[in-house]
Design a protein around this motif. Structure first.
Motif, PDB file in Angstrom:
ATOM      1  N   TRP A  95       0.667  -1.136   0.070  1.00 14.76           N
ATOM      2  CA  TRP A  95      -0.009   0.147   0.103  1.00 14.76           C
ATOM      3  C   TRP A  95       0.772   1.422  -0.071  1.00 14.76           C
ATOM      4  O   TRP A  95       0.383   2.241  -0.633  1.00 14.76           O
ATOM      5  CB  TRP A  95      -1.035  -0.138   1.130  1.00 14.76           C
ATOM      6  N   ALA A  96       2.039   1.159   0.747  1.00 20.90           N
ATOM      7  CA  ALA A  96       2.891   2.382   0.699  1.00 20.90           C
ATOM      8  C   ALA A  96       3.310   2.768  -0.611  1.00 20.90           C
ATOM      9  O   ALA A  96       3.408   3.757  -1.038  1.00 20.90           O
ATOM     10  CB  ALA A  96       3.959   2.237   1.611  1.00 20.90           C
ATOM     11  N   CYS A  97       3.935   1.783  -1.504  1.00 23.55           N
ATOM     12  CA  CYS A  97       4.442   1.931  -2.694  1.00 23.55           C
ATOM     13  C   CYS A  97       3.553   2.390  -3.543  1.00 23.55           C
ATOM     14  O   CYS A  97       3.769   3.105  -4.776  1.00 23.55           O
ATOM     15  CB  CYS A  97       5.476   0.979  -3.428  1.00 23.55           C
ATOM     16  N   SER A  98       2.356   1.636  -3.710  1.00 26.25           N
ATOM     17  CA  SER A  98       1.156   1.870  -4.758  1.00 26.25           C
ATOM     18  C   SER A  98       0.724   3.439  -4.215  1.00 26.25           C
ATOM     19  O   SER A  98       0.163   4.268  -5.330  1.00 26.25           O
ATOM     20  CB  SER A  98      -0.028   1.095  -4.354  1.00 26.25           C
ATOM     21  N   GLY A  99       0.701   3.948  -3.064  1.00 23.15           N
ATOM     22  CA  GLY A  99       0.366   5.100  -2.724  1.00 23.15           C
ATOM     23  C   GLY A  99       1.230   6.339  -3.357  1.00 23.15           C
ATOM     24  O   GLY A  99       1.067   7.245  -4.038  1.00 23.15           O
ATOM     25  N   SER A 100       2.534   5.851  -3.165  1.00 26.45           N
ATOM     26  CA  SER A 100       3.875   6.668  -3.771  1.00 26.45           C
ATOM     27  C   SER A 100       3.591   6.780  -5.245  1.00 26.45           C
ATOM     28  O   SER A 100       3.919   7.880  -5.943  1.00 26.45           O
ATOM     29  CB  SER A 100       5.188   6.122  -3.524  1.00 26.45           C
ATOM     30  N   LEU A 101       3.260   5.706  -5.929  1.00 27.13           N
ATOM     31  CA  LEU A 101       2.981   5.553  -7.417  1.00 27.13           C
ATOM     32  C   LEU A 101       1.857   6.448  -7.918  1.00 27.13           C
ATOM     33  O   LEU A 101       2.011   7.359  -8.845  1.00 27.13           O
ATOM     34  CB  LEU A 101       3.094   4.164  -7.911  1.00 27.13           C
ATOM     35  N   GLN A 102       0.799   6.219  -7.018  1.00 27.60           N
ATOM     36  CA  GLN A 102      -0.421   7.323  -7.596  1.00 27.60           C
ATOM     37  C   GLN A 102      -0.242   8.755  -7.265  1.00 27.60           C
ATOM     38  O   GLN A 102      -0.379   9.507  -8.195  1.00 27.60           O
ATOM     39  CB  GLN A 102      -1.548   6.800  -6.557  1.00 27.60           C
ATOM     40  N   LEU A 103       0.522   9.132  -6.231  1.00 29.45           N
ATOM     41  CA  LEU A 103       0.986  10.373  -5.873  1.00 29.45           C
ATOM     42  C   LEU A 103       2.094  10.997  -7.228  1.00 29.45           C
ATOM     43  O   LEU A 103       2.084  12.079  -7.740  1.00 29.45           O
ATOM     44  CB  LEU A 103       1.856  10.729  -4.699  1.00 29.45           C
ATOM     45  N   LEU A 104       2.774  10.017  -7.558  1.00 30.64           N
ATOM     46  CA  LEU A 104       3.793  10.413  -8.570  1.00 30.64           C
ATOM     47  C   LEU A 104       3.074  10.804 -10.070  1.00 30.64           C
ATOM     48  O   LEU A 104       3.068  11.563 -10.801  1.00 30.64           O
ATOM     49  CB  LEU A 104       4.830   9.645  -8.974  1.00 30.64           C
ATOM     50  N   ARG A 105       2.174   9.687 -10.286  1.00 31.44           N
ATOM     51  CA  ARG A 105       1.247   9.939 -11.484  1.00 31.44           C
ATOM     52  C   ARG A 105       0.473  11.141 -11.423  1.00 31.44           C
ATOM     53  O   ARG A 105       0.312  11.928 -12.504  1.00 31.44           O
ATOM     54  CB  ARG A 105       0.503   8.809 -11.586  1.00 31.44           C
ATOM     55  N   LEU A 106       0.010  11.462 -10.151  1.00 29.18           N
ATOM     56  CA  LEU A 106      -0.855  12.711 -10.067  1.00 29.18           C
ATOM     57  C   LEU A 106       0.010  14.214 -10.411  1.00 29.18           C
ATOM     58  O   LEU A 106      -0.542  14.875 -11.054  1.00 29.18           O
ATOM     59  CB  LEU A 106      -1.831  12.891  -8.700  1.00 29.18           C
ATOM     60  N   ILE A 107       1.329  13.773  -9.816  1.00 29.41           N
ATOM     61  CA  ILE A 107       2.112  15.122 -10.113  1.00 29.41           C
ATOM     62  C   ILE A 107       2.472  15.375 -11.350  1.00 29.41           C
ATOM     63  O   ILE A 107       2.405  16.483 -11.861  1.00 29.41           O
ATOM     64  CB  ILE A 107       3.263  15.009  -8.995  1.00 29.41           C
ATOM     65  N   LYS A 108       2.795  14.143 -12.159  1.00 30.48           N
ATOM     66  CA  LYS A 108       3.275  14.134 -13.460  1.00 30.48           C
ATOM     67  C   LYS A 108       2.154  14.499 -14.569  1.00 30.48           C
ATOM     68  O   LYS A 108       2.387  15.705 -15.262  1.00 30.48           O
ATOM     69  CB  LYS A 108       3.722  12.939 -13.883  1.00 30.48           C
ATOM     70  N   ALA A 109       0.902  14.211 -14.238  1.00 28.57           N
ATOM     71  CA  ALA A 109      -0.391  14.555 -14.832  1.00 28.57           C
ATOM     72  C   ALA A 109      -0.644  16.324 -14.631  1.00 28.57           C
ATOM     73  O   ALA A 109      -0.740  16.856 -15.658  1.00 28.57           O
ATOM     74  CB  ALA A 109      -1.351  13.846 -14.473  1.00 28.57           C
ATOM     75  N   SER A 110      -0.400  16.726 -13.391  1.00 28.58           N
ATOM     76  CA  SER A 110      -0.558  18.081 -13.148  1.00 28.58           C
ATOM     77  C   SER A 110       0.379  18.853 -13.870  1.00 28.58           C
ATOM     78  O   SER A 110      -0.070  19.711 -14.494  1.00 28.58           O
ATOM     79  CB  SER A 110      -0.493  18.350 -11.731  1.00 28.58           C
ATOM     80  N   LEU A 111       1.655  18.404 -13.810  1.00 28.16           N
ATOM     81  CA  LEU A 111       2.796  19.337 -14.546  1.00 28.16           C
ATOM     82  C   LEU A 111       2.600  19.377 -16.302  1.00 28.16           C
ATOM     83  O   LEU A 111       2.728  20.181 -16.972  1.00 28.16           O
ATOM     84  CB  LEU A 111       4.081  18.519 -14.323  1.00 28.16           C
ATOM     85  N   ARG A 112       2.030  18.158 -16.557  1.00 28.54           N
ATOM     86  CA  ARG A 112       1.640  18.024 -18.233  1.00 28.54           C
ATOM     87  C   ARG A 112       0.650  18.715 -18.375  1.00 28.54           C
ATOM     88  O   ARG A 112       0.716  19.647 -19.631  1.00 28.54           O
ATOM     89  CB  ARG A 112       1.343  16.539 -18.489  1.00 28.54           C
TER      90      ARG A 112
END
Length: 103
Positions: free
Chosen positions: A53-70
């Motif tokens: 759950w910790a790594c899947s949460g980190s992955l989700q956060l990274l994806r949200l940040i990347k989408a926001s920047l894009r």
């Protein structure tokens, strides 16, 4: 008083192995999110993310940040020329004659 059960050595070893695996693979989440992993290593990290759950949460956060920047608008700093033109326009529209440039 209820008797506490102590996990057997096999269970303790499995938990330790999983913790060591987690520590080793946790740093690979960023590379996984960027699509830099290939082959068996990518599948290994994907399997870890699926059950952690910790790594899947980190992955989700990274994806949200990347989408926001894009999807954010490209912001470029104003050029010196446009800043000078803006300042000149402000000086021309200044109400007092004292702030107006001579010439």
């Amino acid at each position: 008083m209820k008797k506490q059960r102590v996990p057997g050595p096999g269970r303790v070893w499995a938990e330790c192995r999983e913790k060591i695996r987690h520590i080793r693979l946790r740093g690979e989440v960023e590379a996984y999110a960027d699509g830099q992993l290939t082959g068996a290593h990518r599948m290994q990290v994907a399997a870890h993310i699926a059950c952690c759950w910790a790594c899947s949460g980190s992955l989700q956060l990274l994806r949200l940040i990347k989408a926001s920047l894009r999807h954010s608008p490209q912001r470029t700093p104003p050029s010196l020329a446009s800043a000078r033109v803006r300042r000149f326009a402000q000086d021309l529209s200044a109400p007092t004659g004292r702030d107006r440039p001579s010439g």
